[in-house]
Write an enzyme that holds these catalytic residues in place. Sequence first.
Site, mmCIF file in Angstrom:
data_model
loop_
_atom_site.group_PDB
_atom_site.id
_atom_site.type_symbol
_atom_site.label_atom_id
_atom_site.label_comp_id
_atom_site.label_asym_id
_atom_site.label_seq_id
_atom_site.Cartn_x
_atom_site.Cartn_y
_atom_site.Cartn_z
ATOM 1 N N LEU A 121 0.807 -1.226 0.000
ATOM 2 C CA LEU A 121 0.000 0.000 0.000
ATOM 3 C C LEU A 121 0.842 1.280 0.000
ATOM 4 C CD1 LEU A 121 -2.892 -1.210 2.320
ATOM 5 C CD2 LEU A 121 -3.086 -0.665 -0.099
ATOM 6 N N CYS A 153 -6.121 -5.975 2.355
ATOM 7 C CA CYS A 153 -4.776 -6.032 1.776
ATOM 8 C C CYS A 153 -3.943 -7.061 2.532
ATOM 9 C CB CYS A 153 -4.085 -4.675 1.830
ATOM 10 S SG CYS A 153 -2.375 -4.806 1.283
ATOM 11 N N LYS A 165 -14.301 -3.579 0.685
ATOM 12 C CA LYS A 165 -13.591 -4.541 -0.182
ATOM 13 C C LYS A 165 -13.153 -5.754 0.631
ATOM 14 C CE LYS A 165 -10.092 -4.920 -3.769
ATOM 15 N NZ LYS A 165 -9.127 -4.197 -4.596
HETATM 16 C C1 SIN Z 1 -0.737 -3.651 -1.832
HETATM 17 O O1 SIN Z 1 -0.501 -2.448 -1.975
HETATM 18 O O2 SIN Z 1 -0.017 -4.353 -1.109
HETATM 19 C C2 SIN Z 1 -1.885 -4.295 -2.543
HETATM 20 C C3 SIN Z 1 -3.164 -3.645 -2.234
HETATM 21 C C4 SIN Z 1 -4.238 -4.553 -1.754
HETATM 22 O O3 SIN Z 1 -4.112 -5.778 -1.850
HETATM 23 O O4 SIN Z 1 -5.251 -4.070 -1.250
#
Ligand code: SIN
Length: 300
Positions: free
Chosen positions: A73, A130, A164
Site C-alpha cells: 500500500l 490487503c 472490499k
Molecule cells: C498492496 O498495496 O499491497 C496491494 C493492495 C491490496 O491488496 O489491497
Amino acid sequence: MKNTKVKIAGVELKNPVFTSSGTFGTSDEFADFIDINKLGGITTKGVAPVPWEGNPAPRVTEIPSGMMNCIGLENPGVDVFIRRDLPKLAKYDTVVMANVCGHSVDDYATVAERLEDIPTVKLLEINISCPNVSGGTSFGVDPKAAEEITKRVKRVASQPIIVKLSPNVTDITEIAKACESGGADGISLINSLTGMVIDVKKRKFVLSNKTGGMSGPAIRPLAVRMVYQAAHAVSIPVIGMGGIMTGEDAMQFIMAGATAVSVGMANFHDPGASVRIVKEIERFMDENGIDDINEVRGCV
Ligand code: SIN
C-alpha cells in the site's frame, strides 16, 4: 438502444466497468493509453492518513496465469492525494471511487473524514483486505471486526461506502453479511489471495515480504464462486473482480450476481484492457440479444 447503465448505492455508472485499486494509479496516469471517459468508474490506489513507502523490492512476480504483489500500500497520503491527484480527475466523466486504507480503525475514519464532501469522489472503497501490510486483512477475516470498522467509517463518511473483502476466509457470506449489517452501501470482492513463491536455486522467497497477493486469471473461478455466494447472501450491490481479462469474463461476474465489475491485473498486461472490455461487453450484449445489462444480473 441497449442499456449498459448500472447503479451502485444511488451512483449511476454509464457502464459496469471500474478499474481496480492499485492497478490504475492515484490519478489519471492511464490517460496516455485510454480515454478514461469511456469507463464506468475508476478506483484509485489505497490512500492512508500519511504517506507510506510500501515494502522493499522485490515486490512483484509473475505466476502461471497471473501475478503476485506485496506492494504494501505505497501511497502519497490523503493530503497529497487531495491536493495533487484528485483535481486532475475532476475533468473526467467517470465515477471516481477512492480506496481507503489504514492500520487502525482510526486511520480509516480519518481518511474518510478528509475525503468528506470532496465532489470528485463519488464512492469510498474501504480496503479491509490487503494481505501485504500489518492490520491489512485483520478487519477482513473477522466478521465482528468487519462490522465494527464498517459502522465507524459509515458514521463519518459522506459518500456511500463499498467494503472490499478478502478471499482469505472460510465463509465469505459471513463477512459480507457483517458488512451489510454494519451499514455498508455495497461490497467489492475479491482482493488478492495470499500466496508464496520460492526461488529454489537461491533457496529464498521471491518476494521481500515472503508472501504476496495473487491476482489474474489464475484466481478467476474462485472469484466468480465467491461473488456468487456473497451476492446471494446480501441485498446491497456487489462489485465483482478477480482475473477479468475479457468482456465474457466480466459477464460471468454479472451473471453470478455482480452489479458492476472491476478490471485489475489486466491493466498491467494491456493498458487498454478496461476500455476494450467495455466494448466487448457491448458486443456480447448485441450478439446475445441482451437489451439491458441489468436483465442478466444473477441470472444463473
Ligand atoms: C498492496 O498495496 O499491497 C496491494 C493492495 C491490496 O491488496 O489491497
